[in-house]
Design an enzyme around this catalytic site. Sequence first.
Site, PDB file in Angstrom:
ATOM      1  N   ASP A  69       3.718  -0.246   0.267  1.00 50.92           N
ATOM      2  CA  ASP A  69       3.382  -1.640   0.532  1.00 50.92           C
ATOM      3  C   ASP A  69       1.866  -1.764   0.538  1.00 50.92           C
ATOM      4  O   ASP A  69       1.180  -0.996   1.222  1.00 50.92           O
ATOM      5  CB  ASP A  69       3.934  -2.102   1.883  1.00 50.92           C
ATOM      6  N   THR A  70       1.355  -2.716  -0.235  1.00 51.84           N
ATOM      7  CA  THR A  70      -0.083  -2.923  -0.342  1.00 51.84           C
ATOM      8  C   THR A  70      -0.447  -4.274   0.250  1.00 51.84           C
ATOM      9  O   THR A  70       0.183  -5.285  -0.067  1.00 51.84           O
ATOM     10  CB  THR A  70      -0.543  -2.856  -1.814  1.00 51.84           C
TER      11      THR A  70
END
EC number: 3.6.1.9
Length: 189
Positions: A69-70
């Site tokens: 997850d960014t």
Amino acid sequence: MSIILASASPRRKQLLEQVGCKFSVITSDVNEDNQLSMPPHQLAVYHARAKASAVAGLAGRNDVVIGADTIVVVDGQVFGKPNDDFTARQMLTKLAGRSHFVITGLAVVGNGRVWTDFARTEVTIQELTAAQIDRYIATGEPLDKAGAYAIQGLGALLVERIEGCYTNVVGLPLSNLARLLTKAGIELL
């Protein structure tokens, strides 16, 4: 033992292919709630772990699942992906002419275990006029990117400098991931 990427991101897929990783893709339906009350790096790891764990529940016993997850963080505010032009414009206006952090949380699930890590890269966006922001938004590129820009695309024209891992800014810090996969018994190199 097979590798599964728990992400629909074409950029993550391209990065894994770039290093010769053989994998399949199963996307998770985990909702990314960027309003949860926790430090940004913990939030990114939390989401990555949730995605990997959800897919691991669908995978075979010997499979290894990668979740990621960014997020983009500026002034303590977490930016995920904008869902419309208005939100993209707000994000890009706030990022213009200053530095922010890109944080990617990672989780590798396999053999009944979970390994997590995160990468943090400082990115400086050049000063931008409203017209430049509007032209960039008109390309459509910002809409499915954390922070509303893609460093590997036209968004590279916005970036003045980075300090840290480039592949983290794209969405998958490969060196961190390689270390986690080694712990799970998989050597990429």
